[in-house]
Structures are given as C-alpha cells and as structure tokens.
Design an enzyme around this catalytic site. Sequence first.
Site, PDB file in Angstrom:
ATOM      1  N   LEU A 134      -4.290  -2.082   4.702  1.00 14.61           N
ATOM      2  CA  LEU A 134      -3.172  -1.234   4.050  1.00 14.61           C
ATOM      3  C   LEU A 134      -1.948  -2.062   4.303  1.00 14.61           C
ATOM      4  O   LEU A 134      -1.172  -1.746   5.193  1.00 14.61           O
ATOM      5  CB  LEU A 134      -3.102  -0.024   4.490  1.00 14.61           C
ATOM      6  CG  LEU A 134      -4.351   1.275   4.165  1.00 14.61           C
ATOM      7  CD1 LEU A 134      -4.053   2.484   4.690  1.00 14.61           C
ATOM      8  CD2 LEU A 134      -4.372   1.000   2.750  1.00 14.61           C
ATOM      9  N   HIS A 135      -1.535  -3.138   3.771  1.00 14.79           N
ATOM     10  CA  HIS A 135      -0.410  -3.775   3.878  1.00 14.79           C
ATOM     11  C   HIS A 135       0.682  -2.978   2.853  1.00 14.79           C
ATOM     12  O   HIS A 135       0.301  -2.036   2.349  1.00 14.79           O
ATOM     13  CB  HIS A 135      -0.519  -5.216   3.594  1.00 14.79           C
ATOM     14  CG  HIS A 135      -0.939  -5.735   2.143  1.00 14.79           C
ATOM     15  ND1 HIS A 135      -0.027  -5.677   0.938  1.00 14.79           N
ATOM     16  CD2 HIS A 135      -2.169  -5.841   1.469  1.00 14.79           C
ATOM     17  CE1 HIS A 135      -0.586  -5.993   0.228  1.00 14.79           C
ATOM     18  NE2 HIS A 135      -1.840  -6.087   0.386  1.00 14.79           N
ATOM     19  N   LEU A 136       1.794  -3.724   2.616  1.00  9.26           N
ATOM     20  CA  LEU A 136       2.936  -3.176   1.890  1.00  9.26           C
ATOM     21  C   LEU A 136       2.332  -2.383   0.615  1.00  9.26           C
ATOM     22  O   LEU A 136       2.512  -1.218   0.255  1.00  9.26           O
ATOM     23  CB  LEU A 136       4.045  -3.832   1.822  1.00  9.26           C
ATOM     24  CG  LEU A 136       5.300  -3.151   1.213  1.00  9.26           C
ATOM     25  CD1 LEU A 136       5.743  -2.067   2.086  1.00  9.26           C
ATOM     26  CD2 LEU A 136       6.729  -4.336   1.227  1.00  9.26           C
TER      27      LEU A 136
ATOM     28  N   GLU B  49      -5.397  -2.734  -5.893  1.00 13.99           N
ATOM     29  CA  GLU B  49      -5.954  -4.174  -5.431  1.00 13.99           C
ATOM     30  C   GLU B  49      -7.283  -4.390  -6.184  1.00 13.99           C
ATOM     31  O   GLU B  49      -7.930  -3.682  -6.215  1.00 13.99           O
ATOM     32  CB  GLU B  49      -6.005  -4.498  -4.087  1.00 13.99           C
ATOM     33  CG  GLU B  49      -4.542  -4.493  -3.313  1.00 13.99           C
ATOM     34  CD  GLU B  49      -4.494  -5.000  -1.968  1.00 13.99           C
ATOM     35  OE1 GLU B  49      -5.496  -5.219  -1.347  1.00 13.99           O
ATOM     36  OE2 GLU B  49      -3.564  -5.636  -1.817  1.00 13.99           O
TER      37      GLU B  49
END
Length: 87
Positions: A14-16, A87
């Site tokens: 869970l990146h930006l 994604e």
Amino acid sequence: MVAQKIVITNPTGLHLRPAGIFCNTAGKFHSKVEFKYGDSIANAKSVLSVLGACIKKGDEIEIICNGEDEEEALAAMIEAIKNGLGE
C-alpha cells in the site's frame, strides 16, 4: 460492527497510489472504517495512517466497519483490495 481479514496482493503493497484508492473507498461511507495490522488499529480514511502502517505484499490486515452502512463499506473495501487498488 463487521470485520474481515484479507491479504494484500499488490506487488508493492500500500504505497501512495493504492493507499489513496483505499482511503477514497473508505471515505464514501458514513461508517467508521478502520483496519488492524499487527497490534495497531488505524483509520482507513486517513492516507497518513495507511502509509504509516507500511503494509507490504502478502501482509494480512483486518478491515473493521462500524455504523449505518457497515456491510456496504466492508464489501466495498474487500472488493477494492481484491481488484488490486488500481494496480
């Protein structure tokens, strides 16, 4: 209150960008939406809380929803995660 555990499958966790989608999904509901990771519980509507949890691929979190539209909120959160959070 309803809750469900799910494993994060995003290749980079869970990146930006996925954190933003995670929070936007939670923000669509009136219910309190939180997630439990390890020993801590954080606000799923806060990007800083999500990023601060440092959730990686393969990590298991528990989505916890409490309020008038808790069932719908939980279903939407689980669906968003299963769909890869953009994604």
